[in-house]
Design a protein around this motif. Structure first.
Motif, PDB file in Angstrom:
ATOM      1  N   GLU A  24       0.736  -1.275  -0.017  1.00 22.02           N
ATOM      2  CA  GLU A  24       0.147   0.008   0.037  1.00 22.02           C
ATOM      3  C   GLU A  24       0.806   1.260  -0.231  1.00 22.02           C
ATOM      4  OE1 GLU A  24      -3.604   0.349   0.197  1.00 22.02           O
ATOM      5  OE2 GLU A  24      -3.467  -1.899  -0.322  1.00 22.02           O
ATOM      6  N   GLY A  25       2.202   1.125   0.063  1.00 26.38           N
ATOM      7  CA  GLY A  25       2.914   2.159  -0.089  1.00 26.38           C
ATOM      8  C   GLY A  25       3.526   2.739   1.331  1.00 26.38           C
ATOM      9  N   TYR A  26       3.241   2.081   2.319  1.00 28.97           N
ATOM     10  CA  TYR A  26       3.904   2.347   3.825  1.00 28.97           C
ATOM     11  C   TYR A  26       5.299   2.063   3.906  1.00 28.97           C
ATOM     12  CZ  TYR A  26      -0.949   3.289   5.475  1.00 28.97           C
ATOM     13  OH  TYR A  26      -2.450   3.690   5.613  1.00 28.97           O
ATOM     14  N   ASN A  27       5.909   2.702   4.643  1.00 29.61           N
ATOM     15  CA  ASN A  27       7.481   2.305   4.960  1.00 29.61           C
ATOM     16  C   ASN A  27       7.241   1.414   6.241  1.00 29.61           C
ATOM     17  OD1 ASN A  27       8.641   4.018   2.986  1.00 29.61           O
ATOM     18  ND2 ASN A  27       8.398   5.723   4.554  1.00 29.61           N
ATOM     19  N   VAL A  28       7.765   0.229   6.105  1.00 25.45           N
ATOM     20  CA  VAL A  28       7.337  -0.726   7.297  1.00 25.45           C
ATOM     21  C   VAL A  28       8.760  -1.179   7.979  1.00 25.45           C
ATOM     22  CG1 VAL A  28       6.287  -2.895   7.998  1.00 25.45           C
ATOM     23  CG2 VAL A  28       5.293  -1.267   6.010  1.00 25.45           C
ATOM     24  N   PHE A  29       8.815  -1.041   9.084  1.00 27.84           N
ATOM     25  CA  PHE A  29      10.024  -1.819  10.069  1.00 27.84           C
ATOM     26  C   PHE A  29       9.401  -3.140  10.970  1.00 27.84           C
ATOM     27  CE2 PHE A  29      13.017  -2.702  12.969  1.00 27.84           C
ATOM     28  CZ  PHE A  29      14.355  -2.286  12.410  1.00 27.84           C
ATOM     29  N   GLN A  30      10.034  -4.115  10.788  1.00 31.17           N
ATOM     30  CA  GLN A  30       9.685  -5.505  11.262  1.00 31.17           C
ATOM     31  C   GLN A  30      10.599  -6.082  12.135  1.00 31.17           C
ATOM     32  OE1 GLN A  30       9.078  -6.755   6.790  1.00 31.17           O
ATOM     33  NE2 GLN A  30       8.394  -8.502   7.815  1.00 31.17           N
ATOM     34  N   THR A  31       9.920  -6.686  13.083  1.00 36.69           N
ATOM     35  CA  THR A  31      10.845  -7.424  14.236  1.00 36.69           C
ATOM     36  C   THR A  31      10.297  -8.929  14.291  1.00 36.69           C
ATOM     37  OG1 THR A  31       9.368  -7.219  16.171  1.00 36.69           O
ATOM     38  CG2 THR A  31      10.720  -5.205  15.390  1.00 36.69           C
ATOM     39  N   GLY A  32      10.977  -9.381  14.915  1.00 35.60           N
ATOM     40  CA  GLY A  32      10.979 -11.127  15.408  1.00 35.60           C
ATOM     41  C   GLY A  32      12.111 -11.315  16.095  1.00 35.60           C
ATOM     42  N   ARG A  33      11.813 -12.756  16.673  1.00 30.94           N
ATOM     43  CA  ARG A  33      13.167 -13.386  17.275  1.00 30.94           C
ATOM     44  C   ARG A  33      14.145 -13.964  16.266  1.00 30.94           C
ATOM     45  NH1 ARG A  33       9.887 -16.422  21.722  1.00 30.94           N
ATOM     46  NH2 ARG A  33       8.911 -16.811  19.802  1.00 30.94           N
ATOM     47  N   LYS A  34      13.613 -14.468  15.283  1.00 29.20           N
ATOM     48  CA  LYS A  34      14.395 -15.152  14.246  1.00 29.20           C
ATOM     49  C   LYS A  34      15.162 -14.191  13.745  1.00 29.20           C
ATOM     50  CE  LYS A  34      10.731 -16.804  11.841  1.00 29.20           C
ATOM     51  NZ  LYS A  34       9.423 -17.376  12.924  1.00 29.20           N
ATOM     52  N   LYS A  35      16.552 -14.702  13.122  1.00 26.26           N
ATOM     53  CA  LYS A  35      17.392 -13.662  12.377  1.00 26.26           C
ATOM     54  C   LYS A  35      16.966 -13.801  10.954  1.00 26.26           C
ATOM     55  CE  LYS A  35      21.148 -13.763  15.525  1.00 26.26           C
ATOM     56  NZ  LYS A  35      20.361 -13.148  16.586  1.00 26.26           N
ATOM     57  N   LEU A  36      16.674 -12.842  10.315  1.00 24.26           N
ATOM     58  CA  LEU A  36      16.083 -12.382   9.108  1.00 24.26           C
ATOM     59  C   LEU A  36      17.047 -11.516   8.117  1.00 24.26           C
ATOM     60  CD1 LEU A  36      12.213 -12.952   9.253  1.00 24.26           C
ATOM     61  CD2 LEU A  36      13.973 -14.874   8.874  1.00 24.26           C
ATOM     62  N   ASP A  37      17.433 -12.090   6.975  1.00 26.67           N
ATOM     63  CA  ASP A  37      18.040 -10.969   6.245  1.00 26.67           C
ATOM     64  C   ASP A  37      17.098 -10.260   5.033  1.00 26.67           C
ATOM     65  OD1 ASP A  37      20.285  -9.904   5.058  1.00 26.67           O
ATOM     66  OD2 ASP A  37      21.103 -11.417   3.711  1.00 26.67           O
ATOM     67  N   ILE A  38      16.573  -9.303   5.994  1.00 22.44           N
ATOM     68  CA  ILE A  38      15.515  -8.673   5.037  1.00 22.44           C
ATOM     69  C   ILE A  38      15.528  -7.120   5.490  1.00 22.44           C
ATOM     70  CG2 ILE A  38      13.755 -10.203   4.630  1.00 22.44           C
ATOM     71  CD1 ILE A  38      12.141  -9.126   6.952  1.00 22.44           C
ATOM     72  N   GLU A  39      15.349  -6.292   4.481  1.00 18.63           N
ATOM     73  CA  GLU A  39      15.508  -4.758   4.624  1.00 18.63           C
ATOM     74  C   GLU A  39      14.611  -4.125   5.961  1.00 18.63           C
ATOM     75  OE1 GLU A  39      14.281  -2.429   1.456  1.00 18.63           O
ATOM     76  OE2 GLU A  39      15.864  -0.720   2.019  1.00 18.63           O
ATOM     77  N   ASN A  40      14.902  -3.374   6.751  1.00 20.33           N
ATOM     78  CA  ASN A  40      14.183  -2.554   7.714  1.00 20.33           C
ATOM     79  C   ASN A  40      13.707  -4.116   8.519  1.00 20.33           C
ATOM     80  OD1 ASN A  40      14.523  -0.206   6.774  1.00 20.33           O
ATOM     81  ND2 ASN A  40      12.985  -0.338   5.467  1.00 20.33           N
ATOM     82  N   TYR A  41      14.485  -4.610   9.434  1.00 20.71           N
ATOM     83  CA  TYR A  41      14.296  -5.779  10.373  1.00 20.71           C
ATOM     84  C   TYR A  41      15.202  -5.573  11.318  1.00 20.71           C
ATOM     85  CZ  TYR A  41      13.274 -10.535  12.116  1.00 20.71           C
ATOM     86  OH  TYR A  41      13.114 -11.470  12.953  1.00 20.71           O
ATOM     87  N   LEU A  42      14.532  -5.814  12.732  1.00 18.63           N
ATOM     88  CA  LEU A  42      15.757  -6.471  13.796  1.00 18.63           C
ATOM     89  C   LEU A  42      15.049  -7.499  14.625  1.00 18.63           C
ATOM     90  CD1 LEU A  42      18.049  -5.117  15.395  1.00 18.63           C
ATOM     91  CD2 LEU A  42      16.318  -4.125  16.743  1.00 18.63           C
ATOM     92  N   SER A  43      16.030  -8.336  14.828  1.00 19.44           N
ATOM     93  CA  SER A  43      15.895  -9.568  15.724  1.00 19.44           C
ATOM     94  C   SER A  43      16.053  -9.084  17.084  1.00 19.44           C
ATOM     95  CB  SER A  43      16.706 -10.562  15.348  1.00 19.44           C
ATOM     96  OG  SER A  43      16.924 -11.699  16.349  1.00 19.44           O
ATOM     97  N   ILE A  44      14.866  -9.170  18.079  1.00 20.19           N
ATOM     98  CA  ILE A  44      14.925  -8.665  19.168  1.00 20.19           C
ATOM     99  C   ILE A  44      14.207  -9.549  20.004  1.00 20.19           C
ATOM    100  CG2 ILE A  44      13.185  -7.022  18.758  1.00 20.19           C
ATOM    101  CD1 ILE A  44      16.147  -5.741  20.653  1.00 20.19           C
TER     102      ILE A  44
END
Ligand SMILES: NC(=O)c1ccc[n+]([C@@H]2O[C@H](COP(=O)([O-])OP(=O)(O)OC[C@H]3O[C@@H](n4cnc5c(N)ncnc54)[C@H](OP(=O)(O)O)[C@@H]3O)[C@@H](O)[C@H]2O)c1
Length: 232
Positions: A24-44
């Protein structure tokens, strides 16, 4: 375009919501515990609320201030109360509620300054109607209802809305871990629509609640449960 932070978006509902909002055009930051190699993501790990400071500072430095917060990360726990240990109780409450309460407190000042903000909590019908052997999970989810109503009053004049969505059973990794195939069939038997809610249905409701069309909806909880809470 608005900046959105979705906790627990490495899988399930959060992941689908992230994909939807990006489309939809939003800038999205994602989190999880898994380590993922995606843009705008933090494992926490949000079972320790102190990690929320790390998350907030990382997002601010590497992504920007948050206009829209989706408090989604959570863990389901099915256990009789007399089998619960204190450490585990605290960790689940932290992951499901306390860390999100604290994260909300950190993003609200910017929202107040901008006179715009949208906060959506992913609660559960378990917190609406109760669930035997899931009293802790249920308590972590019903906490969002008082939180949302009070914060809605506190922030109304700043054009900040806060609402909760309470899903029924949604087919995600959480559900697959909680129910075996036989239990899934028994569960669907009591769902009036005889089906699991699809993650995209939750994503669509999130999309609506953060839109300008929903600016008058605040402090509410919406059950998206294929009819499960009807008649309760
Ligand atoms: N599925 C349902 O039937 C249902 C029904 C009602 C409410 N809900 C709620 O919907 C939300 C999303 O659940 P889901 O069904 O999409 O489950 P899911 O696929 O298991 O996703 C849960 C997400 O939360 C993250 N997470 C869990 N514990 C965490 C922790 N301690 N610290 C940081 N991240 C953590 C997971 O990260 P990792 O996977 O990377 O560890 C994952 O990204 C939850 O709050 C859940 O309670 C689900």
């Amino acid at each position: 375009m608005k900046n959105v932070l979705i906790t627990g978006s490495s899988s399930g509902i959060g992941k689908i919501a992230a994909e939807k909002l990006k489309a939809e055009g939003y800038n999205v930051f994602q989190t999880g515990r898994k380590k993922l190699d995606i843009e705008n993501y933090l494992s926490i790990d949000l079972s320790d609320p102190k990690n929320v400071n790390k998350l907030y500072n990382y997002v601010k430095e590497n992504f920007g201030e948050i206009d829209i917060l989706i408090n989604n990360a959570g863990e389901y726990l099915y256990s009789p109360i007399d089998k619960m240990k204190l450490d585990e109780t605290i960790k689940i409450f932290n992951s499901n509620f306390i860390s999100h309460y604290y994260l909300t407190s950190l993003v609200v000042p910017y929202m107040k300054q901008k006179k715009f903000g949208r906060i959506v909590n992913i609660a559960s019908i378990s917190g609406v109607v109760g669930e035997a052997n899931a009293s802790l999970y249920s308590a972590t989810k019903s906490a969002y209802f008082g939180f949302s109503k009070s914060l809605a009053l506190e922030l109304a004049e700043y054009n900040i809305t806060i609402n909760s969505i309470s899903p029924g059973w949604v087919e995600t990794p959480l559900t697959n871990a909680a129910l075996n195939e036989q239990e899934k069939m028994e569960t669907l038997d009591v769902v009036p629509q005889k089906r699991f809610v699809e993650p995209v249905e939750i994503a669509n409701l999130i999309k609506y609640l953060i839109s300008d069309s929903a600016k008058g909806i605040t402090g509410q909880n919406i059950n998206l449960c294929a009819g499960l809470t009807c008649g309760c």
